[in-house]
Structure formats: C-alpha cells, structure tokens
Design an enzyme around this catalytic site. Structure first.
Site, short mmCIF file in Angstrom:
data_model
loop_
_atom_site.label_atom_id
_atom_site.label_comp_id
_atom_site.label_asym_id
_atom_site.label_seq_id
_atom_site.Cartn_x
_atom_site.Cartn_y
_atom_site.Cartn_z
N LYS A 161 0.87 -1.19 0.00
CA LYS A 161 0.00 0.00 0.00
C LYS A 161 0.89 1.23 0.00
O LYS A 161 1.35 1.70 1.04
CB LYS A 161 -0.92 -0.04 1.23
CG LYS A 161 -2.08 0.94 1.15
CD LYS A 161 -3.11 0.61 2.21
CE LYS A 161 -4.14 1.70 2.39
NZ LYS A 161 -5.03 1.90 1.25
N1 PMP Z 1 -7.92 -2.06 -2.65
C1 PMP Z 1 -7.41 -0.83 -2.62
C2 PMP Z 1 -6.73 -0.29 -3.82
C3 PMP Z 1 -7.51 -0.05 -1.45
O1 PMP Z 1 -7.01 1.19 -1.40
C4 PMP Z 1 -8.18 -0.59 -0.33
C5 PMP Z 1 -8.32 0.25 0.91
N2 PMP Z 1 -7.20 0.14 1.73
C6 PMP Z 1 -8.68 -1.89 -0.41
C7 PMP Z 1 -8.55 -2.60 -1.59
C8 PMP Z 1 -9.36 -2.53 0.76
O2 PMP Z 1 -8.40 -2.79 1.75
P1 PMP Z 1 -8.75 -2.77 3.29
O3 PMP Z 1 -9.95 -3.63 3.46
O4 PMP Z 1 -7.55 -3.33 3.96
O5 PMP Z 1 -9.03 -1.36 3.66
#
Ligand code: PMP
Length: 317
Positions: A161
């Site tokens: 991320k």
């Molecule tokens: N995909 C992307 C590109 C994201 O930015 C997010 C948000 N963090 C998610 C999926 C979902 O991830 P999470 O459930 O860990 O927030």
C-alpha cells in the site's frame, strides 16, 4: 463522498505529538516528488466498551510488509506503532474515526536512490463518515467499469500500500465521478475483474460468494479477509477465481468492501441493475454481521478489536 478533513488537534510524529497544522513536509521530499510513502487506513469504532481499532495488527503487518518491498526500515517497533495509533485516538478525544499511519521518505535525496532522505513516521486520525455517501450502506451505489486498468504484476507491487499507486486509483475515481458514478471497478491487464479504486469486490451468484483470486493486480484487503471469515461463520460458500467482466452484469448481488467503504452494496454496474437492483440477502447478512462486529454489538470472536485505552497503555518496548 465527503472530501474534506474534519481536522483533529494532534498528529503523532516520530515519538511525539505535534499540532495538526505543523504536520508538514518539504516540497522536495521524496514522498511529494515520487510518491515514496507507505500508508495504512484503519477505522476506530465507538463500541460499548469504548473506542476500538478494527484489525490494528493486520494493518500494521501490511504496513511493515509494504515497507519491506520498498526497502524502508521502519524506525519504530511494532509495539511502539500500535501504541502510537491508540494514543493518537485518545489524545485527540476521538471515538468513531479513521487512523492513517504513514511511513515516508522526507527531504534529502535528489534522485531515485533514496538513502539521503530520512524516514519519517506520522499517525494522523480524524473523524470520517461514510466514504461512498450517506445512503451507500443502506441503498447501495452505482459503479462503472473503469477504462483505466490495474497495472500488470511486476510493474507496481499491488500488495503493497504505497501512495504512488494511488495515481491509478485517482484516474479511475475521477473518471467515475465525471460520468456520474460513485465508484469505479477496474479490470486487470488480462481483462478480468480486479478491484475498486479503494475497495475489493465480491459478487453473489446462486448463493455463492465469488471474488477475484490473488493475481498480483489488487491490494489484499483486510476487510476482504474479514468478509471471507464472516462468510465461513455464516456458512456462505465462497469461490476465489478469475472473474470475467460480464459476471458483474450477471451477478445476483455485488458489493465493495474496504476500510473506508466497509461493506457497500452495488446496485448497478454501467447502469445495468445488479439482480433486482435492491440490496440482496447475502450482502445484507454479511454487512449486518460485519457492522455488528466492528461496532462491538456482536461478540468479537476473531479478536479483531483493540480498545484504544488498552493499546495506549502498552509499554513501548
Ligand atoms: N484495494 C485498494 C486499492 C484499497 O485502497 C483498499 C483500501 N485500503 C482496499 C482494496 C481494501 O483494503 P482494506 O480492506 O484493507 O481497507
């Protein structure tokens, strides 16, 4: 979607608290020039036992994993980081809020080799309501398929991320907004469904949940993982597989899931109604169990909630 910050008072930075307005970086820091910033987004919920962060461990694990990919040595231990997140909520007097740990490369290096830039760690937190609009959770949202695709594996590490990756997400989201949609779903380089601009995606077909299998094009969401575990708890069958675009139009139900979006039903894709266009029963059951769990209204059987009062009291060893 609410696009502005409800400013809080304090931001944790490298071991101390600084005023919100002072949490600034130089214009030539690598984070600004090249998107060299690793981050997380977590929600803290006002539970009957006090504010608690949902899946703090999993988020910090992903943060450290993302840093490893980008060769960043995080100058704070996991325990210190956990404590910083909890303390930030407590110090700001927040309850329901969003917590955004960031590890970034600051001012120093002028080119692609980043070592002359210090690693800076910040933890801001602020109040943030429903990401996809006030009625998103109850009525669902209209989405489009983006003309922008997700990058091919081994171009950008999609499982990390990193701020730079979100230029792709912005392109998708701006395109969706320009065309009157709430959110965009991207296809991967092979034309199969990948993920939303900031969410993972699930479809329901004949009572079975279907979601893209890991293929190196999407972020492994912590909410997605929670949905998979909730599906097991509720005896809902799941298939992880390649999802062709047309499955979006043939689904009985569909939903997006992510920290900001929680579990948000999709009511249409490219103006084609999903099923009846109403929120379907499988989506509703999963959403209800998810929201009851994160809000502390249902037993925390997976140990997902960290009360911030407890976390802030931990030793910083
Ligand atoms: N995909 C992307 C590109 C994201 O930015 C997010 C948000 N963090 C998610 C999926 C979902 O991830 P999470 O459930 O860990 O927030």
């Amino acid at each position: 979607m609410s696009g502005q910050f409800a400013e809080s008072s304090w931001v944790w930075k490298d071991g101390t608290f600084i005023p919100w307005a002072d949490a600034q970086v130089h214009v030539l820091s690598l984070a600004v020039q090249f998107g060299s910033s690793i981050f997380e987004g977590m929600r803290c919920y006002a539970t009957p036992a006090g504010p608690a962060i949902f899946r703090l461990d999993a988020h910090l694990r992903r943060l450290y994993d993302s840093c490893r990919v980008y060769r960043i040595d995080v100058p704070v231990t996991r325990t210190e980081f956990e404590r910083a997140c909890c303390e930030t909520v407590v110090r700001n007097g927040l309850e329901d809020c969003y917590v955004r740990p960031m590890v970034l490369r600051g001012y120093g290096a002028a080119g692609m080799l980043p070592d002359a830039s210090p690693i800076e760690v910040y933890v801001p937190a602020w109040q943030w309501g429903t990401y996809l609009g006030p009625e998103a959770l109850t009525r669902g949202v209209d989405v489009c398929t983006a003309t922008w695709h997700r990058p091919r594996p081994n171009t950008f590490p999609a499982m990390a991320k990193s701020a730079g990756h979100y230029n792709n997400a912005q392109l998708m989201k701006m395109e969706a907004a320009a065309n009157g949609y709430v959110e965009a779903v991207a296809l991967g380089p092979e034309g199969l469904v990948s993920e939303g601009s900031g969410q993972n995606i699930f479809l329901v077909r004949d009572g079975t949940l279907v979601t893209p299998a890991p293929d190196g094009t999407w972020l492994h969401g912590i909410t997605r993982d929670a949905v998979l575990r909730i599906a097991t708890d509720l005896d809902v069958p799941v298939r992880e597989e390649g999802v062709p675009r047309e499955s979006l139009y043939m689904a009985d139900e569909a939903f997006l899931c992510g920290t900001a979006s929680e579990v948000t039903p999709i009511r249409s894709v490219d103006r084609i109604p999903v099923g009846s266009g109403e929120v379907g029963p499988v989506t509703r059951r999963i959403q209800e169990r998810f929201l009851a769990t994160v809000r502390g209204e249902y037993e925390d059987r997976h140990g997902w909630l960290t009360p911030v009062a407890v976390g802030a009291g931990r030793s910083g060893a």
